[in-house]
Design a protein around this motif. Structure first.
Motif, mmCIF file in Angstrom:
data_model
loop_
_atom_site.group_PDB
_atom_site.id
_atom_site.type_symbol
_atom_site.label_atom_id
_atom_site.label_comp_id
_atom_site.label_asym_id
_atom_site.label_seq_id
_atom_site.Cartn_x
_atom_site.Cartn_y
_atom_site.Cartn_z
ATOM 1 N N HIS A 54 10.427 -1.658 -13.762
ATOM 2 C CA HIS A 54 10.711 -0.443 -14.535
ATOM 3 C C HIS A 54 9.622 0.611 -14.316
ATOM 4 C CE1 HIS A 54 14.287 -1.334 -16.987
ATOM 5 N NE2 HIS A 54 13.898 -2.587 -16.917
ATOM 6 N N ASP A 55 9.159 0.730 -13.074
ATOM 7 C CA ASP A 55 8.125 1.708 -12.710
ATOM 8 C C ASP A 55 6.811 1.490 -13.449
ATOM 9 O OD1 ASP A 55 9.802 3.043 -10.903
ATOM 10 O OD2 ASP A 55 10.709 4.213 -12.522
ATOM 11 N N LYS A 56 6.566 0.257 -13.887
ATOM 12 C CA LYS A 56 5.305 -0.089 -14.537
ATOM 13 C C LYS A 56 4.669 -1.251 -13.784
ATOM 14 C CE LYS A 56 7.098 1.220 -19.095
ATOM 15 N NZ LYS A 56 7.454 0.737 -20.457
ATOM 16 N N SER A 57 3.368 -1.160 -13.545
ATOM 17 C CA SER A 57 2.667 -2.232 -12.838
ATOM 18 C C SER A 57 2.544 -3.459 -13.727
ATOM 19 C CB SER A 57 1.273 -1.763 -12.409
ATOM 20 O OG SER A 57 1.366 -0.690 -11.505
ATOM 21 N N GLY A 58 2.591 -4.627 -13.094
ATOM 22 C CA GLY A 58 2.465 -5.867 -13.842
ATOM 23 C C GLY A 58 1.993 -6.993 -12.944
ATOM 24 N N PHE A 59 1.494 -8.051 -13.566
ATOM 25 C CA PHE A 59 1.012 -9.216 -12.828
ATOM 26 C C PHE A 59 1.965 -10.393 -13.022
ATOM 27 C CE2 PHE A 59 -3.013 -6.899 -13.206
ATOM 28 C CZ PHE A 59 -3.489 -7.008 -11.902
ATOM 29 N N MET A 60 2.165 -11.127 -11.936
ATOM 30 C CA MET A 60 2.897 -12.380 -11.984
ATOM 31 C C MET A 60 1.972 -13.486 -11.488
ATOM 32 S SD MET A 60 6.701 -11.350 -10.560
ATOM 33 C CE MET A 60 7.551 -12.551 -11.597
ATOM 34 N N LYS A 195 17.753 -2.388 -8.992
ATOM 35 C CA LYS A 195 16.732 -1.443 -8.512
ATOM 36 C C LYS A 195 15.445 -1.517 -9.332
ATOM 37 C CE LYS A 195 18.294 2.608 -11.161
ATOM 38 N NZ LYS A 195 17.036 2.742 -11.921
ATOM 39 N N ASP A 196 15.528 -2.022 -10.567
ATOM 40 C CA ASP A 196 14.334 -2.143 -11.399
ATOM 41 C C ASP A 196 13.491 -3.365 -11.038
ATOM 42 O OD1 ASP A 196 14.874 0.119 -13.155
ATOM 43 O OD2 ASP A 196 16.528 -1.094 -13.924
#
Length: 211
Positions: A54-60, A195-196
């Motif tokens: 959703h156009d937000k950076s995140g860690f997996m 797309k998200d």
């Protein structure tokens, strides 16, 4: 008559001798991917991935486990789960929903020059994943309420090819940085689509094993 019979027996003897001297053709060896003796190895690899939802950076966080053949081909499993809270805002059930994502599947990796100090590898993961809308678990912990409500879920297919720059740190350890692109299909949540979740990712991986 006797002469004819003798000639016939002589012809049979010659034919039998010729048959005995004929070489029986050996069975043709089948063509195989790995010729000769196959060298076996393995590795386990915890991983940390930086990506976007959703156009937000995140860690997996996740990892890989693979069986190595002749130092160059790895076959195994890989999987990742989102650890960063991604707020998607209001949905029908609540005005403060969060996205949770996890996926995993089969791993195939080709390592053309494994003996070089610095080399490239080409991993490919194909599998399945799941996405869900949930409440804010951190807020629940702060208030002492440990309930965890799931509002909506969906499953999807995922294909993630990549290229990894790898450094041989020791005989039993390798450090890699992977650039990959995640393709998803089948995501159909109220505020989330393919797309998200389809996006590039950068993954830091430490491999431990017998290479």
């Amino acid at each position: 008559m006797l002469k004819t019979a003798f000639s016939f027996l002589l012809l049979l003897a010659c034919m039998a001798t010729a048959w005995a001297q004929t070489e029986v053709p050996t069975a043709k060896e089948p063509e195989v991917l790995f010729q000769g003796e196959v060298n076996h190895g393995f590795y386990l690899a915890p991983s940390l991935q930086l990506t976007r939802f959703h156009d937000k950076s995140g860690f997996m966080v996740g990892g890989r486990a693979a069986w190595l053949m002749n130092h160059k081909v790895a076959i195994g499993l890989a999987g990742y789960g989102l650890t960063t809270q991604t707020n998607i805002g209001e949905i029908e059930e609540t005005n403060n929903a969060f996205l949770q994502v996890g996926y995993g599947g089969a791993l195939l990796e080709y390592i053309p020059e494994p003996d070089k100090l610095f080399h490239l590898t080409f991993p490919l993961m194909v599998g399945l994943g799941g996405a869900a809308y949930t409440d804010n678990f951190s807020d629940n912990q702060n208030t002492g309420n440990y309930s965890y409500e799931v509002y909506d879920t969906d499953a999807f297919m995922v294909v993630e090819p990549g290229v990894q720059a790898e450094l041989n740190l020791a005989r039993f350890m390798r450090l890699g940085l992977t650039f990959s692109y995640r393709f998803t299909h089948g995501v159909s949540l109220p505020k989330t689509s393919d797309k998200d979740l389809s996006t590039a990712a950068l993954t830091l991986t430490a491999k431990f094993g017998r290479f």
